[in-house]
Write a protein that holds these residues in place. Sequence first.
Motif, PDB file in Angstrom:
ATOM      1  N   VAL A   1      48.832  28.634   4.056  1.00 11.01           N
ATOM      2  CA  VAL A   1      47.982  27.686   4.763  1.00 11.01           C
ATOM      3  C   VAL A   1      46.909  27.232   3.784  1.00 11.01           C
ATOM      4  CG1 VAL A   1      46.465  29.445   5.728  1.00 11.01           C
ATOM      5  CG2 VAL A   1      46.679  27.286   6.907  1.00 11.01           C
ATOM      6  N   SER A   2      46.469  25.990   3.910  1.00  9.13           N
ATOM      7  CA  SER A   2      45.393  25.484   3.057  1.00  9.13           C
ATOM      8  C   SER A   2      44.623  24.430   3.838  1.00  9.13           C
ATOM      9  CB  SER A   2      45.948  24.892   1.754  1.00  9.13           C
ATOM     10  OG  SER A   2      46.762  23.771   2.032  1.00  9.13           O
ATOM     11  N   GLY A   3      43.447  24.092   3.313  1.00 12.35           N
ATOM     12  CA  GLY A   3      42.680  23.071   4.002  1.00 12.35           C
ATOM     13  C   GLY A   3      41.308  22.852   3.414  1.00 12.35           C
ATOM     14  N   THR A   4      40.553  22.010   4.102  1.00  8.63           N
ATOM     15  CA  THR A   4      39.195  21.680   3.680  1.00  8.63           C
ATOM     16  C   THR A   4      38.282  21.534   4.890  1.00  8.63           C
ATOM     17  OG1 THR A   4      39.621  19.298   3.736  1.00  8.63           O
ATOM     18  CG2 THR A   4      39.952  20.394   1.633  1.00  8.63           C
ATOM     19  N   VAL A   5      37.034  21.878   4.671  1.00  3.65           N
ATOM     20  CA  VAL A   5      35.963  21.531   5.597  1.00  3.65           C
ATOM     21  C   VAL A   5      35.077  20.585   4.798  1.00  3.65           C
ATOM     22  CG1 VAL A   5      34.047  22.361   7.002  1.00  3.65           C
ATOM     23  CG2 VAL A   5      36.088  23.798   6.704  1.00  3.65           C
ATOM     24  N   GLU A   6      34.896  19.371   5.303  1.00  4.69           N
ATOM     25  CA  GLU A   6      34.155  18.363   4.555  1.00  4.69           C
ATOM     26  C   GLU A   6      32.956  17.856   5.337  1.00  4.69           C
ATOM     27  OE1 GLU A   6      37.485  15.680   3.757  1.00  4.69           O
ATOM     28  OE2 GLU A   6      37.329  16.303   1.652  1.00  4.69           O
ATOM     29  N   HIS A   7      32.002  17.304   4.607  1.00 10.89           N
ATOM     30  CA  HIS A   7      30.774  16.718   5.156  1.00 10.89           C
ATOM     31  C   HIS A   7      29.902  17.781   5.822  1.00 10.89           C
ATOM     32  CE1 HIS A   7      32.677  12.974   4.181  1.00 10.89           C
ATOM     33  NE2 HIS A   7      33.670  13.225   5.012  1.00 10.89           N
ATOM     34  N   ILE A   8      29.824  18.977   5.198  1.00  6.41           N
ATOM     35  CA  ILE A   8      28.981  20.051   5.713  1.00  6.41           C
ATOM     36  C   ILE A   8      27.524  19.595   5.647  1.00  6.41           C
ATOM     37  CG2 ILE A   8      28.196  22.430   5.300  1.00  6.41           C
ATOM     38  CD1 ILE A   8      31.020  22.930   4.076  1.00  6.41           C
ATOM     39  N   GLY A   9      26.806  19.826   6.733  1.00  7.27           N
ATOM     40  CA  GLY A   9      25.401  19.431   6.812  1.00  7.27           C
ATOM     41  C   GLY A   9      25.203  18.001   7.267  1.00  7.27           C
ATOM     42  N   LEU A  10      26.283  17.319   7.585  1.00 10.19           N
ATOM     43  CA  LEU A  10      26.221  15.929   8.017  1.00 10.19           C
ATOM     44  C   LEU A  10      26.908  15.774   9.374  1.00 10.19           C
ATOM     45  CD1 LEU A  10      27.319  14.324   4.632  1.00 10.19           C
ATOM     46  CD2 LEU A  10      24.991  14.439   5.545  1.00 10.19           C
ATOM     47  N   PRO A  11      26.584  14.718  10.100  1.00 11.97           N
ATOM     48  CA  PRO A  11      27.330  14.444  11.325  1.00 11.97           C
ATOM     49  C   PRO A  11      28.794  14.128  10.980  1.00 11.97           C
ATOM     50  CG  PRO A  11      25.374  13.045  11.161  1.00 11.97           C
ATOM     51  CD  PRO A  11      25.510  13.776   9.865  1.00 11.97           C
ATOM     52  N   ARG A  12      29.647  14.353  11.920  1.00 13.34           N
ATOM     53  CA  ARG A  12      31.077  14.044  11.791  1.00 13.34           C
ATOM     54  C   ARG A  12      31.756  14.846  10.665  1.00 13.34           C
ATOM     55  NH1 ARG A  12      33.198  10.285  14.712  1.00 13.34           N
ATOM     56  NH2 ARG A  12      34.753   9.697  13.184  1.00 13.34           N
ATOM     57  N   SER A  13      31.464  16.139  10.606  1.00 14.93           N
ATOM     58  CA  SER A  13      32.163  17.015   9.671  1.00 14.93           C
ATOM     59  C   SER A  13      33.632  17.079  10.083  1.00 14.93           C
ATOM     60  CB  SER A  13      31.571  18.422   9.710  1.00 14.93           C
ATOM     61  OG  SER A  13      30.204  18.411   9.389  1.00 14.93           O
ATOM     62  N   THR A  14      34.513  17.251   9.109  1.00 18.26           N
ATOM     63  CA  THR A  14      35.935  17.336   9.408  1.00 18.26           C
ATOM     64  C   THR A  14      36.523  18.648   8.896  1.00 18.26           C
ATOM     65  OG1 THR A  14      36.528  16.171   7.386  1.00 18.26           O
ATOM     66  CG2 THR A  14      36.312  14.840   9.377  1.00 18.26           C
ATOM     67  N   VAL A  15      37.528  19.116   9.615  1.00 20.76           N
ATOM     68  CA  VAL A  15      38.285  20.296   9.234  1.00 20.76           C
ATOM     69  C   VAL A  15      39.750  19.890   9.210  1.00 20.76           C
ATOM     70  CG1 VAL A  15      38.909  22.663   9.834  1.00 20.76           C
ATOM     71  CG2 VAL A  15      36.622  21.800  10.388  1.00 20.76           C
TER      72      VAL A  15
ATOM     73  N   HIS B   1      31.781  16.180  15.728  1.00 15.50           N
ATOM     74  CA  HIS B   1      30.852  15.045  15.786  1.00 15.50           C
ATOM     75  C   HIS B   1      29.402  15.438  15.542  1.00 15.50           C
ATOM     76  CE1 HIS B   1      33.960  12.188  16.855  1.00 15.50           C
ATOM     77  NE2 HIS B   1      34.457  13.118  17.655  1.00 15.50           N
ATOM     78  N   SER B   2      29.012  16.630  15.981  1.00 13.39           N
ATOM     79  CA  SER B   2      27.623  17.043  15.750  1.00 13.39           C
ATOM     80  C   SER B   2      27.451  17.676  14.376  1.00 13.39           C
ATOM     81  CB  SER B   2      27.169  18.021  16.837  1.00 13.39           C
ATOM     82  OG  SER B   2      27.958  19.191  16.796  1.00 13.39           O
ATOM     83  N   GLY B   3      28.534  17.864  13.655  1.00 16.28           N
ATOM     84  CA  GLY B   3      28.480  18.376  12.295  1.00 16.28           C
ATOM     85  C   GLY B   3      28.628  19.885  12.211  1.00 16.28           C
ATOM     86  N   ILE B   4      29.056  20.345  11.058  1.00 14.25           N
ATOM     87  CA  ILE B   4      29.063  21.765  10.707  1.00 14.25           C
ATOM     88  C   ILE B   4      27.873  21.907   9.771  1.00 14.25           C
ATOM     89  CG2 ILE B   4      30.343  23.599   9.553  1.00 14.25           C
ATOM     90  CD1 ILE B   4      32.909  22.023  10.436  1.00 14.25           C
ATOM     91  N   HIS B   5      26.891  22.680  10.167  1.00 13.28           N
ATOM     92  CA  HIS B   5      25.572  22.610   9.528  1.00 13.28           C
ATOM     93  C   HIS B   5      25.416  23.411   8.238  1.00 13.28           C
ATOM     94  CE1 HIS B   5      24.208  20.185  12.823  1.00 13.28           C
ATOM     95  NE2 HIS B   5      24.738  21.061  13.662  1.00 13.28           N
ATOM     96  N   THR B   6      26.199  24.483   8.066  1.00  5.99           N
ATOM     97  CA  THR B   6      26.025  25.320   6.882  1.00  5.99           C
ATOM     98  C   THR B   6      27.376  25.727   6.303  1.00  5.99           C
ATOM     99  OG1 THR B   6      26.040  27.411   8.095  1.00  5.99           O
ATOM    100  CG2 THR B   6      23.893  26.304   7.830  1.00  5.99           C
ATOM    101  N   HIS B   7      27.358  26.167   5.060  1.00  2.00           N
ATOM    102  CA  HIS B   7      28.574  26.690   4.436  1.00  2.00           C
ATOM    103  C   HIS B   7      29.019  27.978   5.136  1.00  2.00           C
ATOM    104  CE1 HIS B   7      27.719  23.729   1.387  1.00  2.00           C
ATOM    105  NE2 HIS B   7      28.902  23.977   0.841  1.00  2.00           N
ATOM    106  N   THR B   8      28.067  28.767   5.607  1.00  2.00           N
ATOM    107  CA  THR B   8      28.404  29.980   6.348  1.00  2.00           C
ATOM    108  C   THR B   8      29.202  29.628   7.594  1.00  2.00           C
ATOM    109  OG1 THR B   8      26.434  31.117   5.540  1.00  2.00           O
ATOM    110  CG2 THR B   8      27.456  32.007   7.541  1.00  2.00           C
ATOM    111  N   ALA B   9      28.751  28.618   8.321  1.00  4.76           N
ATOM    112  CA  ALA B   9      29.475  28.175   9.517  1.00  4.76           C
ATOM    113  C   ALA B   9      30.866  27.661   9.150  1.00  4.76           C
ATOM    114  CB  ALA B   9      28.678  27.096  10.249  1.00  4.76           C
ATOM    115  N   ALA B  10      30.974  26.992   8.010  1.00  4.87           N
ATOM    116  CA  ALA B  10      32.279  26.478   7.568  1.00  4.87           C
ATOM    117  C   ALA B  10      33.239  27.631   7.277  1.00  4.87           C
ATOM    118  CB  ALA B  10      32.106  25.599   6.334  1.00  4.87           C
TER     119      ALA B  10
END
Length: 104
Positions: A31-45, A61-70
């Motif tokens: 499995v592989s992937g990305t979490v993008e736009h950390i700390g910004l609205p509309r983060s994607t996984v 839509h409300s964003g992923i706020h930290t790298h820890t959360a990601a």
Amino acid sequence: MITKSYSLVLNAGSSSVKFAVLDAVIFRPRVSGTVEHIGLPRSTVAIHDHTERTANVQTHHSGIHTHTAAVELILHHQERWRSQITRIGHRVVHGGGEFYKPTV
């Protein structure tokens, strides 16, 4: 009984975390992937399951706020593999004066 073993590899950038779960013997991604736009609205996984040939993209839509959360989100999505992950690696682009060669 032979137990499978997997490695989790992470690559954190300034606003993203890339990851892969690899078979620890043949180093083939499961499995592989990305979490993008950390700390910004509309983060994607985006998660790609190589064993089932599926992909899943979610927008937070409300964003992923930290790298820890990601990373917590990544681990949550790895329920299938988590108990068999025996190694975790992280890519460091520049280790400064202390880490000048590959280091365990």
